[in-house]
Design a protein around this motif. Sequence first.
Motif, PDB file in Angstrom:
ATOM      1  N   HIS A  68       0.830  -1.204   0.000  1.00 48.74           N
ATOM      2  CA  HIS A  68       0.000   0.000   0.000  1.00 48.74           C
ATOM      3  C   HIS A  68       0.869   1.261   0.000  1.00 48.74           C
ATOM      4  N   GLU A 126      -3.499   4.304  -6.995  1.00 53.10           N
ATOM      5  CA  GLU A 126      -4.584   4.060  -6.052  1.00 53.10           C
ATOM      6  C   GLU A 126      -4.462   2.680  -5.414  1.00 53.10           C
ATOM      7  N   SER A 127      -4.818   2.608  -4.171  1.00 54.11           N
ATOM      8  CA  SER A 127      -4.900   1.329  -3.480  1.00 54.11           C
ATOM      9  C   SER A 127      -6.263   0.719  -3.778  1.00 54.11           C
ATOM     10  N   SER A 128      -6.527  -0.460  -3.257  1.00 52.68           N
ATOM     11  CA  SER A 128      -7.812  -1.101  -3.518  1.00 52.68           C
ATOM     12  C   SER A 128      -8.363  -1.718  -2.242  1.00 52.68           C
TER      13      SER A 128
END
Length: 149
Positions: A93, A102-104
């Motif tokens: 991250h 972007e992270s998820s």
Amino acid sequence: MTKLFYAAFTYMVLGVASGLFYREFTKANDFPSGEFTQLGLVHTHLLTLGFIVLLIVLALEKLFAMSESPLFPWFFWVYNAGVVVTSGTMVWHGSLTVLGQESSAMIAGIAGMGHILLTIGMVLLFLALRHGLLAQQAAKLAAPAPAQL
């Protein structure tokens, strides 16, 4: 007991290396100083949850022989899996943050599973410690009293 020693040593090395990685990775990617990324937390998590906690467990093992509990190997492997999964997702991250990606929700879910493993590991640790304490008390009660002069 040697497993605990080597695991603690490994986390100490990984903790120090993660601090170096954080500094160099953010510098190499021109990440603004002072902006938050989880990479900065990996260092302290590995040193605290891995190195320091396992050194404390090593001392407790010496005092209470917790490894005689059938739950101790479960503690060792579940807890270590939790530390690895949690710190690994933090690196993942944090690296995405530095790279501007972007992270998820998947990363958050995996991190949550790591925290669940840590929690289960801590419960197993206390159960193994309880086993060691009770065994020590039973041994004291079963020991013959010293002879009176």
